[in-house]
Motif scaffolding. Structure first.
Motif, PDB file in Angstrom:
ATOM      1  N   UNK A   1      17.317   4.099   7.453  1.00  0.00           N
ATOM      2  CA  UNK A   1      18.159   2.904   7.622  1.00  0.00           C
ATOM      3  C   UNK A   1      17.560   1.717   6.868  1.00  0.00           C
ATOM      4  N   UNK A   2      18.435   0.944   6.251  1.00  0.00           N
ATOM      5  CA  UNK A   2      17.969  -0.127   5.372  1.00  0.00           C
ATOM      6  C   UNK A   2      17.141  -1.162   6.130  1.00  0.00           C
ATOM      7  N   UNK A   3      15.966  -1.435   5.592  1.00  0.00           N
ATOM      8  CA  UNK A   3      15.100  -2.490   6.099  1.00  0.00           C
ATOM      9  C   UNK A   3      15.516  -3.785   5.411  1.00  0.00           C
ATOM     10  N   UNK A   4      15.888  -4.786   6.200  1.00  0.00           N
ATOM     11  CA  UNK A   4      16.383  -6.030   5.603  1.00  0.00           C
ATOM     12  C   UNK A   4      15.286  -6.709   4.787  1.00  0.00           C
ATOM     13  N   UNK A   5      15.705  -7.551   3.843  1.00  0.00           N
ATOM     14  CA  UNK A   5      14.735  -8.282   3.026  1.00  0.00           C
ATOM     15  C   UNK A   5      13.830  -9.147   3.898  1.00  0.00           C
ATOM     16  N   UNK A   6      14.420  -9.763   4.941  1.00  0.00           N
ATOM     17  CA  UNK A   6      13.627 -10.622   5.823  1.00  0.00           C
ATOM     18  C   UNK A   6      12.579  -9.811   6.578  1.00  0.00           C
ATOM     19  N   UNK A   7      12.971  -8.636   7.066  1.00  0.00           N
ATOM     20  CA  UNK A   7      12.019  -7.795   7.795  1.00  0.00           C
ATOM     21  C   UNK A   7      10.958  -7.215   6.868  1.00  0.00           C
ATOM     22  N   UNK A   8      11.350  -6.916   5.631  1.00  0.00           N
ATOM     23  CA  UNK A   8      10.371  -6.442   4.654  1.00  0.00           C
ATOM     24  C   UNK A   8       9.333  -7.528   4.392  1.00  0.00           C
ATOM     25  N   UNK A   9       9.794  -8.760   4.231  1.00  0.00           N
ATOM     26  CA  UNK A   9       8.868  -9.870   4.005  1.00  0.00           C
ATOM     27  C   UNK A   9       7.935 -10.064   5.194  1.00  0.00           C
ATOM     28  N   UNK A  10       8.482  -9.948   6.411  1.00  0.00           N
ATOM     29  CA  UNK A  10       7.662 -10.107   7.612  1.00  0.00           C
ATOM     30  C   UNK A  10       6.627  -8.994   7.713  1.00  0.00           C
ATOM     31  N   UNK A  11       7.045  -7.768   7.402  1.00  0.00           N
ATOM     32  CA  UNK A  11       6.125  -6.629   7.440  1.00  0.00           C
ATOM     33  C   UNK A  11       4.969  -6.837   6.469  1.00  0.00           C
ATOM     34  N   UNK A  12       5.298  -7.274   5.261  1.00  0.00           N
ATOM     35  CA  UNK A  12       4.265  -7.500   4.252  1.00  0.00           C
ATOM     36  C   UNK A  12       3.330  -8.628   4.685  1.00  0.00           C
ATOM     37  N   UNK A  13       3.894  -9.678   5.276  1.00  0.00           N
ATOM     38  CA  UNK A  13       3.063 -10.800   5.716  1.00  0.00           C
ATOM     39  C   UNK A  13       2.081 -10.366   6.810  1.00  0.00           C
ATOM     40  N   UNK A  14       2.551  -9.560   7.753  1.00  0.00           N
ATOM     41  CA  UNK A  14       1.675  -9.077   8.828  1.00  0.00           C
ATOM     42  C   UNK A  14       0.533  -8.241   8.254  1.00  0.00           C
ATOM     43  N   UNK A  15       0.865  -7.376   7.300  1.00  0.00           N
ATOM     44  CA  UNK A  15      -0.171  -6.545   6.684  1.00  0.00           C
ATOM     45  C   UNK A  15      -1.148  -7.398   5.877  1.00  0.00           C
ATOM     46  N   UNK A  16      -0.622  -8.428   5.225  1.00  0.00           N
ATOM     47  CA  UNK A  16      -1.493  -9.308   4.436  1.00  0.00           C
ATOM     48  C   UNK A  16      -2.491 -10.024   5.340  1.00  0.00           C
ATOM     49  N   UNK A  17      -2.001 -10.525   6.467  1.00  0.00           N
ATOM     50  CA  UNK A  17      -2.896 -11.224   7.395  1.00  0.00           C
ATOM     51  C   UNK A  17      -3.958 -10.289   7.957  1.00  0.00           C
ATOM     52  N   UNK A  18      -3.632  -8.990   8.024  1.00  0.00           N
ATOM     53  CA  UNK A  18      -4.603  -7.990   8.483  1.00  0.00           C
ATOM     54  C   UNK A  18      -5.467  -7.468   7.333  1.00  0.00           C
ATOM     55  N   UNK A  19      -5.268  -8.021   6.132  1.00  0.00           N
ATOM     56  CA  UNK A  19      -6.019  -7.640   4.931  1.00  0.00           C
ATOM     57  C   UNK A  19      -5.836  -6.166   4.575  1.00  0.00           C
ATOM     58  N   UNK A  20      -4.640  -5.655   4.832  1.00  0.00           N
ATOM     59  CA  UNK A  20      -4.319  -4.268   4.493  1.00  0.00           C
ATOM     60  C   UNK A  20      -3.643  -4.235   3.117  1.00  0.00           C
TER      61      UNK A  20
END
Length: 324
Positions: free
Chosen positions: A12-31
């Motif tokens: 199922x399509x991951x919205x652009x907003x949710x994709x951005x949020x996912x990436x931001x969470x991973x970035x803050x975790x230094x992943x």
């Protein structure tokens, strides 16, 4: 890991907003490596959003990927970047979320080369520059606001820009860096310089129009508020109310920061209402903000016919081969 991301993007399509949020969470975790694999999978699935290439390049650098791989991603961004300045604004805002201040502001500087008259660009640059704390970017963005932001809240934005520039210069003086302080003051003066300003001012419950034609024949009026050489018309009202009241003062102002040489013809048109005393004031300022500044003020009587006037520019700074 890559196969898992492929399955996610095949589902199922991951919205652009949710994709951005996912990436931001991973970035803050230094992943960083996981972000790279996530965004590469998004590209394989045909998911392209304006900020993706810039964020991917940023995360690849943080993950220690080879410089050649990062360069290829940035080249892909250039190939994809047909969206122009609006796309750049989206990308810069996204980079700001990752505290990639330098990359975001560099992108906005590139956008300013394409279209310096976009007020949203300068206001976003101002915000990101403040977050970065970088003095040069803060000065650059405020000078841009003074030169190019003329929307509804322009006076407030200009006052803020002047205060910040003054504070920075004063702080440099106190730190014993007077030459740097004077350089900033010079940039501020240059940013505020206007070759030609024509103001129409009146009092009363009435509507008047200022219509200006530049030496190339381009017209600036309420119908077309900006010309090809970046002459622009702005409106000022004495109160925030949308209803005209007899005691209110009003103005329409034509601003040409870098003027063409030749004759600027302008006219004042009475549209509707009642002007106190039946007159209006026209003021023409040349070389505004410089030692050579001149002012000429004239009171005109309003009637059914347009009042036509003109002024001659002999030392305009407009260069036909380049943008201001």
């Amino acid at each position: 890991m890559a196969a898992r991301w492929d399955r996610i993007f095949d589902g199922p399509r991951l919205s652009d907003a949710n994709l951005a949020l996912l990436v931001q969470i991973q970035h803050e975790a230094k992943q960083y490596e996981q972000i790279v694999e996530c965004l590469e999978a998004a590209l394989r699935a045909g998911r392209v959003v304006p900020w993706l290439y810039d964020v991917l390049a940023l995360e690849m650098k943080l993950a220690g990927r080879p410089a050649d791989d990062v360069a290829r991603v940035l080249q892909s961004r250039l190939d994809f970047g047909a969206g122009g300045v609006p796309q750049m604004l989206i990308t810069a805002a996204m980079l700001s979320r990752f505290e990639a201040w330098e990359q975001a502001l560099t992108l906005l500087r590139d956008g300013a080369q394409l279209n310096p008259e976009n007020p949203e660009l300068w206001l976003l640059a101002r915000s990101i520059a403040d977050k970065s704390g970088d003095q040069e970017w803060r000065v650059w963005s405020r000078c841009g606001v003074l030169q190019h932001v003329w929307d509804t809240n322009w006076q407030k934005d200009h006052d803020e820009a002047l205060k910040v520039l003054t504070d920075i210069a004063n702080a440099l003086d106190k730190a014993g860096k007077s030459p740097e302080a004077e350089a900033i003051r010079s940039r501020q003066l240059e940013a505020r310089r206007v070759d030609l300003q024509i103001s129409l001012k009146w009092v009363g419950a009435a509507d008047l129009d200022l219509i200006v034609r530049d030496p190339q024949g381009a017209e600036c009026s309420f119908r077309r508020r900006i010309t090809p050489t970046y002459g622009r018309l702005v409106r000022e009202d004495g109160t925030a109310s949308s209803k005209l009241a007899p005691a209110e003062t009003h103005a329409e102002i034509f601003l040409q920061p870098k003027a063409l040489n030749g004759k600027y013809e302008f006219s004042v048109r009475f549209v509707v209402g009642k002007v106190t005393t039946g007159t209006a004031i026209v003021e023409v300022i040349q070389n505004g903000g410089t030692p050579a500044e001149t002012r000429e003020t004239k009171t005109i009587r309003l009637g059914e016919q347009d009042v036509s006037l003109s002024t001659e520019i002999k030392q305009g700074r407009w260069d036909k081969t380049a943008k201001p």
